[in-house]
Design an enzyme around this catalytic site. Structure first.
Site, PDB file in Angstrom:
ATOM      1  N   THR A  59      36.595  57.872  61.714  1.00 43.24           N
ATOM      2  CA  THR A  59      37.777  57.495  62.510  1.00 43.24           C
ATOM      3  C   THR A  59      38.583  58.773  62.732  1.00 43.24           C
ATOM      4  O   THR A  59      38.333  59.503  63.667  1.00 43.24           O
ATOM      5  CB  THR A  59      38.606  56.392  61.818  1.00 43.24           C
ATOM      6  OG1 THR A  59      38.952  56.812  60.514  1.00 43.24           O
ATOM      7  CG2 THR A  59      37.856  55.095  61.768  1.00 43.24           C
ATOM      8  N   THR A  92      40.204  53.889  56.523  1.00 40.12           N
ATOM      9  CA  THR A  92      39.745  53.339  55.265  1.00 40.12           C
ATOM     10  C   THR A  92      38.815  54.351  54.642  1.00 40.12           C
ATOM     11  O   THR A  92      38.246  55.168  55.352  1.00 40.12           O
ATOM     12  CB  THR A  92      38.963  52.067  55.593  1.00 40.12           C
ATOM     13  OG1 THR A  92      39.891  51.092  55.953  1.00 40.12           O
ATOM     14  CG2 THR A  92      38.103  51.605  54.450  1.00 40.12           C
TER      15      THR A  92
END
Lengths: 394, 394
Positions: free
Chosen positions: A142, A179
């Site tokens: 990400t 995450t």
């Protein structure tokens, strides 16, 4: 490196953004002994809830992972969507639903677009190949600036046992992105209790010792799948020595990944090992190391390449552990700057400042009050960290 | 406002920088009932150690405070220096040494220049005036951008009781600068146990509820001196109602100062009240509020004016308190954005984003699991915070 029996695939599924790998699959051609460690956050994403339930049997055959959408705070619909995607994959692979583990990372609070997933599953399964490990590592990124992979091989009972892992950072919690996920595959022949124990031990000493900003995601997980193809003598309750060899190798892979996560922390320019020794207990050493490693003031000083021993002493002092301030030694690298609680002067500070110019260095705090010793790994806290996190969704 | 019997003075003593007020004195023309709250940091600066010892009797007549040098991590020499300065002041004022309280804020690890202090003490004492309260508030500033003062008057037994306070931020720990100091004077006639109790209660609900970066200085202190000149009926163990009236007024002054500190937090552009209600216990509400209020991710989102409810939910989830995620409501100001753990959609988010543009706003997290309720006050986390703290000493 490849490990026989494990196949990988990744595709561009436009989960949130077009033209990037965002859907990945790890598949074993036979059921694997599988252990997992999941976020301790009370708010758990739908895939985490499903995985924990499914892993009660300690077995899995596939991991389906997407970036772009965390499927967290999505209620019953979120769980229904995750189950639908899992069912579609299981059917395509010809395995039971329960053998699929799910992982998601990305924006919180948005529902998964089930149709978009289903449209891509056939293509994803078709693309399975032993060579696509790195592509899955790319698909789970990400805010990471680079994929993170690590591997190790050890001899157990005369056989080569291989371990390959991939991870994505951290740098923040999941909120919108980021995450911490890690997936490890191995050909070790190992029973569930020993695999689980090795994983818990390794995670405690690696992923649980890194800190970027002290937050914990709703989606964090580490999974390890073992297919037994190495044909080593079974690692079980009767082979503690072999278990330790495997555990060490697993820890090596996890630590490699963990340090890559810190080095790629959002906005990070430096990696710092905070070592505390001379504590009464290891646990107290860890508490102090963690307090220093998460202090915004210490981390901004690292960014400023300022040998700001005062901030470190103050962080040590507020960690909630009793010690003798008048005994404390503090060193940057091999440069002692505080001895017995007192500053050694501007020459020492100048020498310490040189250490801070490195990309990677250690600080050591010696309490001289016992044999407790622990390390925590952190990064500096930069202007870019704030920029990344303030502007993230805009 | 003035309070009869209290005099103030501040001079430029060049403790660290020239041409700024950096040495202040608060003097009472008679001994005062005096209570203090001091840093919980294990590493305590020399003045803190001396003050705690001296306050065992609950009496003081003068507070000598300097900025520019914290006199922390300075060993025996630091304590000797502090005692020398205190002796010089006591002699000039004609009071016992033990009636002097000392406070320092500034760079850690450097020794006080005793000669520079002694040279200025006569001038400092000569300058004593009932009108110089604001000048002392200016002399204690470090990274503060403005002085912080507050006052209140209440009727007790038909008499006006006055309370005046000053404070400096916070914004960080002491490292080099920025201890939290607060000094309060009052003409209340109050016995030590009641004054101490009122102070502890007030500090717990005000200064202990603000957070800028979660660090604690080696030099933090709050002192309150009461000279009794209001001639109100004695507030002691037999007058719980009067004690409560005084306590409320003291809390009002402390809260005013605390909120000024947050608003002037290093790099802060916004002040945010984090309210948690519906917890099983007040303590659990406080734990959650504090976790949200110190999260770097939440604070950077505030800076970015991003209604990032996901980061807030994740912070709530990792606070270590058990709750039902599926019951949680979250509002920015009066705009509900999460109901029963689920996001209410982009319209709600847009309305919430408008709230975030304000200089000051509240967020409210309702766990719907009990009656526990608490508030914590915080500021946003800006690019300037990092710049200030990375470049501080250069």
């Amino acid at each position: 490196m490849n490990i026989e029996g494990f196949l990988f695939s990744a595709v561009e599924a436009s989960v949130k953004y077009p033209d990037r790998l965002d859907l990945g699959l790890i598949f074993s051609d036979e059921p694997c002994v599988t252990a997992g460690v999941f976020t301790t956050n009370q708010v758990k994403a739908a895939p985490v809830v499903i995985d924990i339930e499914r892993l009660k049997e300690g077995r899995a055959q596939a991991i389906l992972v997407n970036s772009g959408c965390a499927n967290a705070c999505t209620g019953e619909e979120g769980e229904k969507n995750a189950l639908a995607i899992s069912a579609c994959l299981a059917e395509t692979l010809g395995i039971p639903d329960e053998m699929v583990q799910l992982a998601s990372t990305g924006v919180i609070g948005e529902q998964l677009d089930v149709a978009a997933f289903e449209k891509n599953i056939t293509r994803l399964v078709k693309g399975l190949s032993s060579d696509n490990f790195d592509k899955v590592a790319e698909a789970i990124m990400t805010t990471d600036t680079r994929p993170k992979v690590a591997c190790d091989t050890v001899k157990i009972g005369g056989r080569d046992v291989r371990i390959m892992g991939m991870a994505k950072g951290a740098g923040m919690i999941m909120p919108n992105m980021a995450t911490m996920l890690a997936f490890v595959v191995t050909d070790a022949q190992i029973s569930f209790p020993e695999l689980h124990k090795s994983l818990l031990f390794g995670v405690e000493r690696t992923f649980n010792r890194i800190t970027v900003d002290g937050d914990t995601s709703t989606n964090d997980m580490v999974l390890v799948m073992a297919n037994g193809r190495a044909d080593n003598p079974w690692i079980d309750g009767d082979s503690p020595d072999d278990q330790l060899v495997f555990q060490d190798a697993l820890e090596t892979v996890l630590k490699d990944l963990a340090l890559q996560i810190v080095a790629d922390g959002e906005g990070a320019t430096k990696t710092i090992t905070v070592r505390v020794c001379g504590a009464k207990e290891d646990e107290e050493a860890e508490t102090i190391a963690r307090t220093v490693a998460t202090s915004s003031l210490v981390k901004t000083a690292f960014f400023g390449e300022d040998a700001n021993w005062g901030r470190i002493m103050a962080a040590v002092g507020r960690a909630g552990v009793r010690f003798y301030p008048e005994r404390v030694d503090l060193a940057f690298g091999d440069v002692l700057i505080v001895k017995n609680g007192q500053f050694l002067g501007s020459e020492a500070e100048k020498a310490a400042s040189e250490i801070l110019k490195e990309k990677s260095f250690s600080i050591c705090i010696d309490l001289k009050d016992g044999t407790g010793c622990e390390e925590v790994y952190t990064c500096d806290f930069s202007v870019d960290y704030v920029k990344i996190n303030a502007d993230y969704r805009s």
